[in-house]
Design an enzyme around this catalytic site. Structure first.
Site, PDB file in Angstrom:
ATOM      1  N   ASP A   1      -4.869   3.494  -1.735  1.00 24.51           N
ATOM      2  CA  ASP A   1      -5.942   3.845  -0.803  1.00 24.51           C
ATOM      3  C   ASP A   1      -6.454   5.247  -1.101  1.00 24.51           C
ATOM      4  OD1 ASP A   1      -6.089   1.567   1.040  1.00 24.51           O
ATOM      5  OD2 ASP A   1      -4.028   2.110   1.585  1.00 24.51           O
TER       6      ASP A   1
ATOM      7  N   MET B   1      -9.009   8.024   0.087  1.00 24.83           N
ATOM      8  CA  MET B   1      -9.805   8.390   1.283  1.00 24.83           C
ATOM      9  C   MET B   1     -10.326   9.811   1.125  1.00 24.83           C
ATOM     10  SD  MET B   1      -7.221   7.171   4.245  1.00 24.83           S
ATOM     11  CE  MET B   1      -6.551   5.507   4.331  1.00 24.83           C
TER      12      MET B   1
ATOM     13  N   MET C   1     -11.270  -5.969   5.934  1.00 23.56           N
ATOM     14  CA  MET C   1     -10.427  -5.015   6.672  1.00 23.56           C
ATOM     15  C   MET C   1      -9.997  -5.639   7.993  1.00 23.56           C
ATOM     16  SD  MET C   1      -9.864  -2.221   4.952  1.00 23.56           S
ATOM     17  CE  MET C   1      -8.932  -1.479   6.302  1.00 23.56           C
TER      18      MET C   1
ATOM     19  N   MET D   1     -12.143   4.276  -0.088  1.00 27.04           N
ATOM     20  CA  MET D   1     -12.728   4.475   1.249  1.00 27.04           C
ATOM     21  C   MET D   1     -13.386   5.847   1.221  1.00 27.04           C
ATOM     22  SD  MET D   1      -9.646   2.923   3.508  1.00 27.04           S
ATOM     23  CE  MET D   1      -8.555   3.142   2.117  1.00 27.04           C
TER      24      MET D   1
ATOM     25  N   GLY E   1      -8.740   3.884   7.476  1.00 25.19           N
ATOM     26  CA  GLY E   1      -8.420   5.302   7.654  1.00 25.19           C
ATOM     27  C   GLY E   1      -6.944   5.607   7.806  1.00 25.19           C
ATOM     28  N   PHE E   2      -6.206   4.705   8.448  1.00 32.54           N
ATOM     29  CA  PHE E   2      -4.800   5.005   8.708  1.00 32.54           C
ATOM     30  C   PHE E   2      -3.937   3.762   8.551  1.00 32.54           C
ATOM     31  CE2 PHE E   2      -7.375   8.017  11.014  1.00 32.54           C
ATOM     32  CZ  PHE E   2      -6.779   9.232  10.683  1.00 32.54           C
ATOM     33  N   GLY E   3      -2.722   3.976   8.056  1.00 33.51           N
ATOM     34  CA  GLY E   3      -1.731   2.908   8.039  1.00 33.51           C
ATOM     35  C   GLY E   3      -1.090   2.796   9.417  1.00 33.51           C
ATOM     36  N   GLY E   4      -0.282   1.758   9.595  1.00 37.65           N
ATOM     37  CA  GLY E   4       0.518   1.625  10.804  1.00 37.65           C
ATOM     38  C   GLY E   4      -0.237   1.188  12.050  1.00 37.65           C
TER      39      GLY E   4
ATOM     40  N   HIS F   1      -1.291  -1.447  -4.042  1.00 32.97           N
ATOM     41  CA  HIS F   1      -2.550  -1.069  -3.389  1.00 32.97           C
ATOM     42  C   HIS F   1      -2.606   0.449  -3.248  1.00 32.97           C
ATOM     43  CE1 HIS F   1      -5.974  -2.113  -0.729  1.00 32.97           C
ATOM     44  NE2 HIS F   1      -5.582  -1.093   0.023  1.00 32.97           N
TER      45      HIS F   1
ATOM     46  N   HIS G   1      -8.485   0.861  -3.630  1.00 32.56           N
ATOM     47  CA  HIS G   1      -9.399   0.687  -2.496  1.00 32.56           C
ATOM     48  C   HIS G   1     -10.059   2.028  -2.208  1.00 32.56           C
ATOM     49  CE1 HIS G   1      -9.577  -0.402   2.122  1.00 32.56           C
ATOM     50  NE2 HIS G   1     -10.768  -0.304   1.575  1.00 32.56           N
TER      51      HIS G   1
ATOM     52  N   SER H   1       0.839  -1.206   0.000  1.00 32.39           N
ATOM     53  CA  SER H   1       0.000   0.000   0.000  1.00 32.39           C
ATOM     54  C   SER H   1       0.868   1.248   0.000  1.00 32.39           C
ATOM     55  CB  SER H   1      -0.889   0.020   1.243  1.00 32.39           C
ATOM     56  OG  SER H   1      -1.445   1.316   1.390  1.00 32.39           O
TER      57      SER H   1
ATOM     58  N   ASP I   1      -6.271  -6.397   4.806  1.00 34.48           N
ATOM     59  CA  ASP I   1      -5.711  -5.053   4.701  1.00 34.48           C
ATOM     60  C   ASP I   1      -5.673  -4.391   6.065  1.00 34.48           C
ATOM     61  OD1 ASP I   1      -4.956  -2.524   3.960  1.00 34.48           O
ATOM     62  OD2 ASP I   1      -6.779  -2.056   2.834  1.00 34.48           O
ATOM     63  N   GLY I   2      -4.446  -4.170   6.546  1.00 29.98           N
ATOM     64  CA  GLY I   2      -4.268  -3.428   7.779  1.00 29.98           C
ATOM     65  C   GLY I   2      -3.516  -4.221   8.833  1.00 29.98           C
ATOM     66  N   GLY I   3      -2.356  -3.697   9.230  1.00 28.47           N
ATOM     67  CA  GLY I   3      -1.608  -4.288  10.331  1.00 28.47           C
ATOM     68  C   GLY I   3      -0.884  -5.581   9.997  1.00 28.47           C
TER      69      GLY I   3
ATOM     70  N   GLY J   1       1.394  -2.011   4.110  1.00 26.29           N
ATOM     71  CA  GLY J   1       1.823  -0.631   3.892  1.00 26.29           C
ATOM     72  C   GLY J   1       3.118  -0.348   4.599  1.00 26.29           C
ATOM     73  N   SER J   2       3.032  -0.109   5.919  1.00 26.44           N
ATOM     74  CA  SER J   2       4.235   0.289   6.659  1.00 26.44           C
ATOM     75  C   SER J   2       5.290  -0.808   6.682  1.00 26.44           C
ATOM     76  CB  SER J   2       3.861   0.724   8.074  1.00 26.44           C
ATOM     77  OG  SER J   2       2.878  -0.111   8.622  1.00 26.44           O
TER      78      SER J   2
HETATM   79  C1  DX5 Z   1      -6.060   1.514   5.947  1.00 29.45           C
HETATM   80  C2  DX5 Z   1      -5.682   1.193   4.529  1.00 29.45           C
HETATM   81  C3  DX5 Z   1      -4.545   0.260   4.406  1.00 29.45           C
HETATM   82  C4  DX5 Z   1      -3.242   0.735   4.981  1.00 29.45           C
HETATM   83  C5  DX5 Z   1      -2.421  -0.456   5.372  1.00 29.45           C
HETATM   84  O1  DX5 Z   1      -7.252   2.236   5.936  1.00 29.45           O
HETATM   85  O2  DX5 Z   1      -6.787   0.629   3.827  1.00 29.45           O
HETATM   86  O3  DX5 Z   1      -4.378  -0.131   3.050  1.00 29.45           O
HETATM   87  O4  DX5 Z   1      -2.508   1.517   4.082  1.00 29.45           O
HETATM   88  O5  DX5 Z   1      -1.270  -0.020   6.012  1.00 29.45           O
HETATM   89  P1  DX5 Z   1      -0.509  -0.894   7.115  1.00 29.45           P
HETATM   90  O6  DX5 Z   1      -0.036  -2.128   6.426  1.00 29.45           O
HETATM   91  O7  DX5 Z   1       0.578   0.013   7.571  1.00 29.45           O
HETATM   92  O8  DX5 Z   1      -1.517  -1.214   8.187  1.00 29.45           O
HETATM   93 ZN    ZN Z   2      -6.488  -0.292   1.760  1.00 33.66          ZN
END
Ligand code: DX5
Ligand code: ZN
Length: 220
Positions: A34, A36, A136, A67, A141-144, A32, A65, A7, A175-177, A197-198
């Site tokens: 995102d 938003m 999800m 959102m 909403g947020f990475g990391g 990917h 994606h 991502s 997707d996420g974490g 992502g991160s």
């Molecule tokens: C969160 C996004 C994810 C995010 C994943 O709303 O949909 O795609 O970028 O990032 P990580 O892998 O850092 O959780």
């Molecule tokens: Zn995403």
């Protein structure tokens, strides 16, 4: 087959092209993106001009994606910008089957997503209309963020359901974490498309990070 979809939300946008190239060199299967809007989620990211630029410079599939609050308004432009897979959230669709069909009419793979608070059964009527379901594993909403472990129970239920229907190799995305320490758990639960992502763009060596994730995904 396991698809790794880094991502770019976690990337350095000043050198986005170089970072996408590094992810591709490390063996990423897709990228990917995102989108938003600050309404459906409490954050604003990037939009269609970035998708258009990426699609004109890279042949790697773009896994987009959305959102956003009113996805039906933006499906056409998202497809025309160069999405290869387009994911829309079930929480914001009035008629999910018709939105998925509209996406497919553009020659784009339709995908449907659900947030952690939405029951997995709510997507069952659309399994055949969609080419992928994005579960999800954090609040969007947020990475990391840290993975919500109970979301993998939903992945397991969904994999059992698609198997019951005889759909082999159906794409289930998480997707996420997701990071090297838990990617194998996501795969064991039944995910085969992994957003990171991160864990990729937060690493100084992006290509090696993708390789490490793939190794971790395949060993358990
Ligand atoms: C969160 C996004 C994810 C995010 C994943 O709303 O949909 O795609 O970028 O990032 P990580 O892998 O850092 O959780
Ligand atoms: Zn995403």
């Amino acid at each position: 087959m396991i698809y790794i979809s880094p991502s770019i939300l976690a990337s350095d946008f000043a050198i986005l092209g170089d970072q996408v190239a590094a992810a591709q060199a490390g063996g990423a299967n897709m990228i990917h993106v995102d989108v938003m809007d600050g309404v459906f989620v409490p954050n604003i990211s990037i939009g269609f001009p970035v998708i258009k630029s990426l699609s004109s410079h890279f042949s790697i599939p773009l896994d987009v994606h959305l959102m956003i609050d009113d996805p039906d308004r933006y499906v056409d432009i998202a497809c025309e910008s160069g999405a290869d897979i387009l994911t829309v959230h079930i929480e914001r669709l009035k008629d999910p089957a018709s939105t998925l069909e509209k996406i497919r009419s553009h020659g784009v793979h339709p995908s449907i997503s659900l947030s952690p608070g939405t029951s997995i059964e709510s997507v069952y009527p659309y399994i055949r209309e969609a080419d992928m379901i994005l579960v999800m594993t954090v609040e969007p909403g947020f990475g990391g963020q840290h993975i919500l472990p109970e979301t993998l129970v939903k992945v397991r239920k969904l994999r059992d359901e698609v198997n019951r229907r005889g759909l082999r190799n159906y794409k289930i995305e998480v997707d996420g974490g997701i990071r090297a320490s838990n990617i194998a758990d996501a795969v064991a639960a039944g995910a085969n498309v992994i957003v990171t992502g991160s864990a990729v763009f937060g690493d100084p060596d992006i290509a090696s990070a993708v390789k490490r994730l793939r190794d971790a995904a395949e060993t358990k």
